[in-house]
Design an enzyme around this catalytic site. Structure first.
Site, PDB file in Angstrom:
ATOM      1  N   PRO A 139       0.819  -1.223   0.000  1.00 10.48           N
ATOM      2  CA  PRO A 139       0.000   0.000   0.000  1.00 10.48           C
ATOM      3  C   PRO A 139       0.850   1.270   0.000  1.00 10.48           C
ATOM      4  CG  PRO A 139      -0.393  -1.316   2.004  1.00 10.48           C
ATOM      5  CD  PRO A 139       0.627  -2.044   1.188  1.00 10.48           C
TER       6      PRO A 139
ATOM      7  N   GLU B  73       2.294  -8.629   8.914  1.00 10.07           N
ATOM      8  CA  GLU B  73       2.314  -7.182   9.189  1.00 10.07           C
ATOM      9  C   GLU B  73       3.216  -6.425   8.223  1.00 10.07           C
ATOM     10  OE1 GLU B  73       0.344  -5.554  11.484  1.00 10.07           O
ATOM     11  OE2 GLU B  73      -0.511  -7.556  11.320  1.00 10.07           O
TER      12      GLU B  73
ATOM     13  N   ARG C 251      -3.017  -7.434 -20.727  1.00  8.95           N
ATOM     14  CA  ARG C 251      -3.971  -7.100 -21.787  1.00  8.95           C
ATOM     15  C   ARG C 251      -3.473  -5.980 -22.689  1.00  8.95           C
ATOM     16  NH1 ARG C 251      -7.813  -3.680 -21.038  1.00  8.95           N
ATOM     17  NH2 ARG C 251      -9.543  -5.020 -21.654  1.00  8.95           N
TER      18      ARG C 251
ATOM     19  N   ASP D  48     -10.877   0.966 -24.442  1.00 11.08           N
ATOM     20  CA  ASP D  48     -11.109   0.824 -23.004  1.00 11.08           C
ATOM     21  C   ASP D  48     -11.381   2.175 -22.363  1.00 11.08           C
ATOM     22  OD1 ASP D  48     -10.599  -1.833 -22.753  1.00 11.08           O
ATOM     23  OD2 ASP D  48      -8.526  -1.597 -22.107  1.00 11.08           O
TER      24      ASP D  48
HETATM   25  N1  ADE Z   1      -0.818  -5.248  -0.028  1.00  8.58           N
HETATM   26  C1  ADE Z   1      -1.712  -4.874   0.905  1.00  8.58           C
HETATM   27  N2  ADE Z   1      -2.479  -3.868   0.470  1.00  8.58           N
HETATM   28  C2  ADE Z   1      -2.062  -3.595  -0.801  1.00  8.58           C
HETATM   29  C3  ADE Z   1      -2.449  -2.652  -1.779  1.00  8.58           C
HETATM   30  N3  ADE Z   1      -3.421  -1.779  -1.586  1.00  8.58           N
HETATM   31  N4  ADE Z   1      -1.802  -2.660  -2.967  1.00  8.58           N
HETATM   32  C4  ADE Z   1      -0.798  -3.517  -3.185  1.00  8.58           C
HETATM   33  N5  ADE Z   1      -0.387  -4.427  -2.294  1.00  8.58           N
HETATM   34  C5  ADE Z   1      -1.011  -4.472  -1.113  1.00  8.58           C
END
Ligand code: ADE
Length: 244
Positions: A88, A115, A153, A168
């Site tokens: 994230p 974690e 793709r 697209d």
């Molecule tokens: N791992 C946990 N959350 C994630 C996300 N939003 N994007 C990529 N990998 C992740």
């Protein structure tokens, strides 16, 4: 294009890689995907991939050694890969980013769990971090699949009709126009007449305007980077849009 996915759940990818566009691209040899078990790169008899965090706290952290060993082993095979950590914290994937990735020959996608993974992997062994959106998944696997799909793709020959990727949503920076198929009347809801008129120029204009209107309504932020011609601008002005 070769994707090597490092994961503790290689089975996660089985059915997704056998179905639809992606399944066909793999059968046709345009894309190759290998889901590689990180536990194969552990050195202890319990195949341990995680441990408690230094400094204390909840949860477990993925150990650096199995990930490092897997990366080094894969780097021993050509072509040289770009290493990607799904996280994230990464750059958020969008169509522009997917197109950049589609220009690469090989990606090693590292899926985190628990974690997080030991920071030294982020710091020293990862080329790019990718997020698929501002939310937290329980692991990188769904994100890796999203990357494989969105990038594959765009490879020549993956979509049956080359035109499909270029029509697209996002390929021209706009959301896609609405599509209809038979029946012409579904429970009293009719397909717009213009689509049955056979007038290709009118249909093209209608689709462009629907794309513009949908983008203005739902993602007005896109309009500041889209190339708009005079007719587009005039149409949007009538809807209340003003260039920044
Ligand atoms: N791992 C946990 N959350 C994630 C996300 N939003 N994007 C990529 N990998 C992740």
């Amino acid at each position: 294009m070769l994707f090597d996915i490092l994961t503790i759940f290689p089975g996660f990818f089985d059915s997704a890689l056998q179905e639809g566009v992606l399944g066909r691209a793999i059968i046709n040899g345009i894309v190759k995907v290998r889901a590689i078990d990180l536990r194969d790169f552990t050195a202890d008899r319990h195949h341990t991939v995680d441990d408690r965090p230094y400094g204390g706290g909840e949860g477990m952290v993925m150990k650096p050694e199995p990930i490092y060993r897997a990366i080094e082993t894969l780097k021993g095979e050509p072509p040289p890969p770009v290493t990607v950590l799904l996280s994230p914290r990464g750059r958020v994937l969008d169509q522009t980013f997917a197109a950049e990735l589609a220009g690469l020959e090989r990606l090693v996608l590292i899926c985190g769990r628990y974690e997080g993974i030991d920071e030294r992997i982020h710091d020293h062994f990862v080329d790019i971090e990718i997020s698929i959106g501002d939310y937290v998944l329980s692991g990188g696997e769904p994100a890796a699949l999203v990357v494989v799909d969105a990038v594959s793709r765009l490879m020549p020959g993956v979509l049956g009709c080359e035109a499909s990727a270029s029509s697209d949503s996002f390929s021209d920076g706009l959301l896609k126009y609405p599509q209809y198929t038979r029946p012409a009347d579904f429970m009293g809801h009719r397909v717009p007449d213009v689509l049955m008129s056979g007038d290709h120029a009118r249909i093209a204009r209608w689709r462009r305007e629907r794309s513009l209107a949908m983008t203005f309504k739902r993602r007005p932020d896109f309009l500041s980077v889209v190339r708009l011609d005079e007719k587009d601008a005039e149409f949007l002005n009538k809807m209340g849009w003003r260039p920044e």
